[in-house]
Every structure is written in C-alpha cells, then in structure tokens.
Write a protein that holds these residues in place. Structure first.
Motif, PDB file in Angstrom:
ATOM      1  N   ILE A  29      -8.258  15.866   4.077  1.00 31.16           N
ATOM      2  CA  ILE A  29      -7.647  14.539   4.099  1.00 31.16           C
ATOM      3  C   ILE A  29      -7.796  13.857   2.738  1.00 31.16           C
ATOM      4  O   ILE A  29      -8.691  14.146   1.971  1.00 31.16           O
ATOM      5  CB  ILE A  29      -8.261  13.643   5.199  1.00 31.16           C
ATOM      6  N   LYS A  30      -6.841  12.964   2.459  1.00 32.20           N
ATOM      7  CA  LYS A  30      -6.843  12.142   1.233  1.00 32.20           C
ATOM      8  C   LYS A  30      -6.813  13.003  -0.028  1.00 32.20           C
ATOM      9  O   LYS A  30      -6.577  14.197   0.005  1.00 32.20           O
ATOM     10  CB  LYS A  30      -8.051  11.197   1.230  1.00 32.20           C
ATOM     11  N   GLY A  31      -7.023  12.360  -1.152  1.00 31.46           N
ATOM     12  CA  GLY A  31      -7.143  13.061  -2.426  1.00 31.46           C
ATOM     13  C   GLY A  31      -6.033  14.033  -2.744  1.00 31.46           C
ATOM     14  O   GLY A  31      -4.840  13.756  -2.582  1.00 31.46           O
ATOM     15  N   GLU A  32      -6.431  15.204  -3.207  1.00 32.37           N
ATOM     16  CA  GLU A  32      -5.489  16.226  -3.647  1.00 32.37           C
ATOM     17  C   GLU A  32      -4.628  16.776  -2.510  1.00 32.37           C
ATOM     18  O   GLU A  32      -3.575  17.352  -2.757  1.00 32.37           O
ATOM     19  CB  GLU A  32      -6.249  17.380  -4.312  1.00 32.37           C
ATOM     20  N   SER A  33      -5.078  16.599  -1.279  1.00 35.99           N
ATOM     21  CA  SER A  33      -4.359  17.203  -0.148  1.00 35.99           C
ATOM     22  C   SER A  33      -3.194  16.354   0.360  1.00 35.99           C
ATOM     23  O   SER A  33      -2.468  16.774   1.257  1.00 35.99           O
ATOM     24  CB  SER A  33      -5.332  17.456   1.012  1.00 35.99           C
TER      25      SER A  33
ATOM     26  N   ARG B  33       1.444  10.302  -1.311  1.00 41.47           N
ATOM     27  CA  ARG B  33       0.627  10.043  -2.500  1.00 41.47           C
ATOM     28  C   ARG B  33       1.438   9.296  -3.551  1.00 41.47           C
ATOM     29  O   ARG B  33       2.477   9.763  -4.009  1.00 41.47           O
ATOM     30  CB  ARG B  33       0.130  11.372  -3.076  1.00 41.47           C
ATOM     31  N   ARG B  34       0.968   8.133  -3.924  1.00 42.84           N
ATOM     32  CA  ARG B  34       1.678   7.350  -4.937  1.00 42.84           C
ATOM     33  C   ARG B  34       1.474   7.964  -6.321  1.00 42.84           C
ATOM     34  O   ARG B  34       0.478   8.644  -6.581  1.00 42.84           O
ATOM     35  CB  ARG B  34       1.213   5.902  -4.932  1.00 42.84           C
ATOM     36  N   ARG B  35       2.414   7.679  -7.185  1.00 40.06           N
ATOM     37  CA  ARG B  35       2.353   8.192  -8.547  1.00 40.06           C
ATOM     38  C   ARG B  35       1.136   7.615  -9.272  1.00 40.06           C
ATOM     39  O   ARG B  35       0.868   6.416  -9.223  1.00 40.06           O
ATOM     40  CB  ARG B  35       3.637   7.817  -9.295  1.00 40.06           C
ATOM     41  N   GLY B  36       0.398   8.480  -9.942  1.00 41.53           N
ATOM     42  CA  GLY B  36      -0.768   8.048 -10.701  1.00 41.53           C
ATOM     43  C   GLY B  36      -2.052   7.980  -9.901  1.00 41.53           C
ATOM     44  O   GLY B  36      -3.116   7.681 -10.459  1.00 41.53           O
ATOM     45  N   ARG B  37      -1.972   8.280  -8.596  1.00 45.97           N
ATOM     46  CA  ARG B  37      -3.195   8.215  -7.778  1.00 45.97           C
ATOM     47  C   ARG B  37      -4.069   9.439  -8.066  1.00 45.97           C
ATOM     48  O   ARG B  37      -3.609  10.570  -8.008  1.00 45.97           O
ATOM     49  CB  ARG B  37      -2.855   8.173  -6.292  1.00 45.97           C
ATOM     50  N   SER B  38      -5.334   9.203  -8.360  1.00 42.33           N
ATOM     51  CA  SER B  38      -6.262  10.292  -8.641  1.00 42.33           C
ATOM     52  C   SER B  38      -7.351  10.331  -7.581  1.00 42.33           C
ATOM     53  O   SER B  38      -7.550   9.376  -6.827  1.00 42.33           O
ATOM     54  CB  SER B  38      -6.888  10.113 -10.030  1.00 42.33           C
ATOM     55  N   ALA B  39      -8.056  11.439  -7.533  1.00 45.29           N
ATOM     56  CA  ALA B  39      -9.149  11.605  -6.575  1.00 45.29           C
ATOM     57  C   ALA B  39     -10.419  11.961  -7.330  1.00 45.29           C
ATOM     58  O   ALA B  39     -10.380  12.412  -8.475  1.00 45.29           O
ATOM     59  CB  ALA B  39      -8.797  12.693  -5.568  1.00 45.29           C
ATOM     60  N   SER B  40     -11.566  11.762  -6.673  1.00 46.94           N
ATOM     61  CA  SER B  40     -12.835  12.078  -7.312  1.00 46.94           C
ATOM     62  C   SER B  40     -13.698  13.015  -6.491  1.00 46.94           C
ATOM     63  O   SER B  40     -14.709  13.523  -6.987  1.00 46.94           O
ATOM     64  CB  SER B  40     -13.624  10.785  -7.580  1.00 46.94           C
ATOM     65  N   ASP B  41     -13.327  13.237  -5.218  1.00 47.65           N
ATOM     66  CA  ASP B  41     -14.118  14.123  -4.379  1.00 47.65           C
ATOM     67  C   ASP B  41     -13.229  14.802  -3.335  1.00 47.65           C
ATOM     68  O   ASP B  41     -12.026  14.562  -3.274  1.00 47.65           O
ATOM     69  CB  ASP B  41     -15.257  13.359  -3.695  1.00 47.65           C
TER      70      ASP B  41
ATOM     71  N   GLN C 103      -2.901  -0.969  -4.044  1.00 45.39           N
ATOM     72  CA  GLN C 103      -1.824  -0.072  -4.465  1.00 45.39           C
ATOM     73  C   GLN C 103      -1.455   0.913  -3.358  1.00 45.39           C
ATOM     74  O   GLN C 103      -0.271   1.189  -3.119  1.00 45.39           O
ATOM     75  CB  GLN C 103      -2.251   0.695  -5.716  1.00 45.39           C
ATOM     76  N   ASP C 104      -2.469   1.453  -2.687  1.00 47.87           N
ATOM     77  CA  ASP C 104      -2.212   2.395  -1.593  1.00 47.87           C
ATOM     78  C   ASP C 104      -1.468   1.716  -0.454  1.00 47.87           C
ATOM     79  O   ASP C 104      -0.546   2.295   0.133  1.00 47.87           O
ATOM     80  CB  ASP C 104      -3.530   2.981  -1.074  1.00 47.87           C
ATOM     81  N   ILE C 105      -1.856   0.477  -0.135  1.00 43.66           N
ATOM     82  CA  ILE C 105      -1.188  -0.262   0.939  1.00 43.66           C
ATOM     83  C   ILE C 105       0.262  -0.549   0.569  1.00 43.66           C
ATOM     84  O   ILE C 105       1.178  -0.404   1.389  1.00 43.66           O
ATOM     85  CB  ILE C 105      -1.941  -1.571   1.249  1.00 43.66           C
ATOM     86  N   ALA C 106       0.496  -0.944  -0.677  1.00 47.42           N
ATOM     87  CA  ALA C 106       1.865  -1.234  -1.119  1.00 47.42           C
ATOM     88  C   ALA C 106       2.740   0.007  -1.006  1.00 47.42           C
ATOM     89  O   ALA C 106       3.891  -0.074  -0.548  1.00 47.42           O
ATOM     90  CB  ALA C 106       1.850  -1.744  -2.561  1.00 47.42           C
TER      91      ALA C 106
END
Length: 285
Positions: free
Chosen positions: A32-36, A42-50, A159-162
């Motif tokens: 879930i979330k992140g890279e998956s 997934r919005r443009r520019g969204r990065s993940a850390s874990d 940003q995620d909500i928008a």
C-alpha cells in the motif's frame, strides 16, 4: 567509490524483499501507498520514504517472525505506533524502513473483513521483478485519503487530498464514498474531505478531530478512551496513559534508555501534558 542507490530503486527492492519473505511462508500481503500506488492515484512529484504493507490479520505474527529471521530489526511494536495501534515498524540495513500494518486507521469493519474485501479485488504490481498484490485504485484512493486525514493538515496531506478527492470526477468520489460505507470508514474519510462536523455525535469524532487538526496529549487520550468500543478497552487505555513508551524513547535517543531515563520520562510526561493544556487555554483566551 561508493554508489548511492536512488530511493525509488531501494524502495522497489524493499517491496520485493518483503514479498519474497511473504511468499516463503504463504502470508497474504497487500502493498500500500508509496511506490505501489497506481499511476491514476499517485500525484505527480509524490515521493515515498518507506515500504508499507497491509497483512492478513491471521498472518501478521508469522510474517513478523519471518522478517526478523531475514534480517529486519523491529523498532516499534503495534501499541507504540499511534493512537490506532495499527502498525509495527522494522528496519533493514539494505532496504530501509518497513511498516507492517495489521489494520489501517479509519476502517472500523473487522480487520479480517477489510482485508478480505481488499484482497478480493486486488491487482498485481511488479516490483523489482517480483509479483506483488496491491489494492485496486478506488481502495488505494481511500487508503491515501485516510492516511492524509491523520497528517494534521500537512502540506503533503493537503496535496494528496486535492489530487485523490477534490480534483477527482464525481463518479470517482462516489465510488470512494461507497467503499468507505462498506468498510465503515465514513468518519475517517469525512475528516479528510472536510465533512467531519456531520459526524459530531459519533464516538470516533474526537479522535479524528485530533488526528486531523491536532491537539494536546490530554485531548488525544480523552478521544482514545471515548472511541474505545468496550468498557474493558476504556479501562485498558486509562491504565496505559501514564506508562512510558520505552520503544519510542529508544527511537528518539538512538539507543535503549536507562532505568533512570525511563523514570524521569514517567514524571515528565504528565508535566508536559499539563503545560500543553495550560498553553492551549491561554491561547483560547
């Protein structure tokens, strides 16, 4: 010469590494979330850390044991994770951090029911050559919104909500609303989408108000007790309120705390709570 692995590559390898362990023991895991995230979610520019995974409730213990045997170090257990006690945090020297979710905050249906519904409509995703299961896009959208609702108004959360709600087509929002009703996630979704006041009489209202807008430690514990569904659960929370979160203290200090430090924290926590409450009251005046 040292080569730095790009974060996105490391995370995809981390997802694959977790899936290898899950496949080895036959554990059902949803990434879930992140890279998956699906490209439509997934919005443009969204990065993940874990790396984040949601695990079948009946497979959680076996997976944690298998992960630790495979070199993952347990940093934070479920009771220490949040007011929702939903995840355990692990770390691997090569793959970084991993959150193993036994449930996801916002879903009030039984964890087994939630997982069954999400698993029944799952899609597949290739990560570093490994086939992984992920929720379908509507479920991904709902999970991201519930996560953003706990961000206390952060820029990333807004940003995620928008992207996943405000800018989504009416039929997409309708599908998210329907899935939220099916899995009992209406209050958490309302907190993300500006509709929390409609749930003022719900036992979970105060918990989501604190999670989404912030509050003092006393506010959070009051909300947790109010949201607990049973008298036994309420008493358990009251009993734990004064206890020191030793795991969290170790993470802050970067080492296991001494007995003296734990005792000092025991007395410092209520003092901080009182100061926060007094500061809030002065601000209100």
């Amino acid at each position: 010469m040292t080569t730095t692995i790009p974060t996105a590559v490391r995370l995809r390898l981390g997802h694959a590494a977790v899936q290898v362990v899950a496949d080895r023991i036959g554990a059902d895991v949803l990434h879930i979330k992140g890279e998956s995230l699906d490209p439509t979610v997934r919005r443009r520019g969204r990065s993940a850390s874990d790396v984040d995974v949601l695990v079948h409730p009946g497979h959680v213990v076996d997976l944690l044991l298998a992960l630790r045997a495979a070199g993952w170090e347990l940093l934070n257990d479920f009771p220490s994770s949040s007011a929702f006690e939903h995840s355990a945090t692990l770390r691997h020297t090569a793959w970084g951090h991993l959150d193993v979710h036994r449930s996801f905050p916002g879903f009030t249906a039984r964890p087994e029911t939630v997982f069954s519904v999400l698993w029944g409509t799952r899609h597949t995703w290739q990560s570093a050559g490994r086939t992984c299961s992920v929720p379908e896009p509507t479920a991904q959208r709902l999970i991201l919104l519930l996560h953003a609702a706990r961000s206390r108004g952060s820029h990333r959360g807004r940003q995620d909500i928008a992207h996943t709600w405000t800018d989504a087509a009416p039929d997409v929002r309708g599908d998210v609303d329907e899935l939220a009703r099916r899995l009992g996630a209406e209050v958490g979704l309302a907190a993300a989408t500006g509709r929390l006041d409609q749930w003022r009489q719900h036992p979970d209202h105060d918990l989501w108000r604190v999670a989404s807008a912030g509050g003092t430690r006393i506010d959070e514990w009051r909300a947790r007790v109010k949201a607990a569904p049973t008298a036994r659960g309420k008493l358990r929370l009251v009993g734990r309120a004064a206890l020191v979160n030793v795991e969290h203290l170790a993470m802050i200090r970067g080492r296991p705390p001494t007995r003296r430090e734990v005792v000092a924290e025991f007395f410092a926590r209520p003092a901080r709570g009182i100061r926060e409450e007094l500061t809030r009251r002065r601000g209100g005046r």
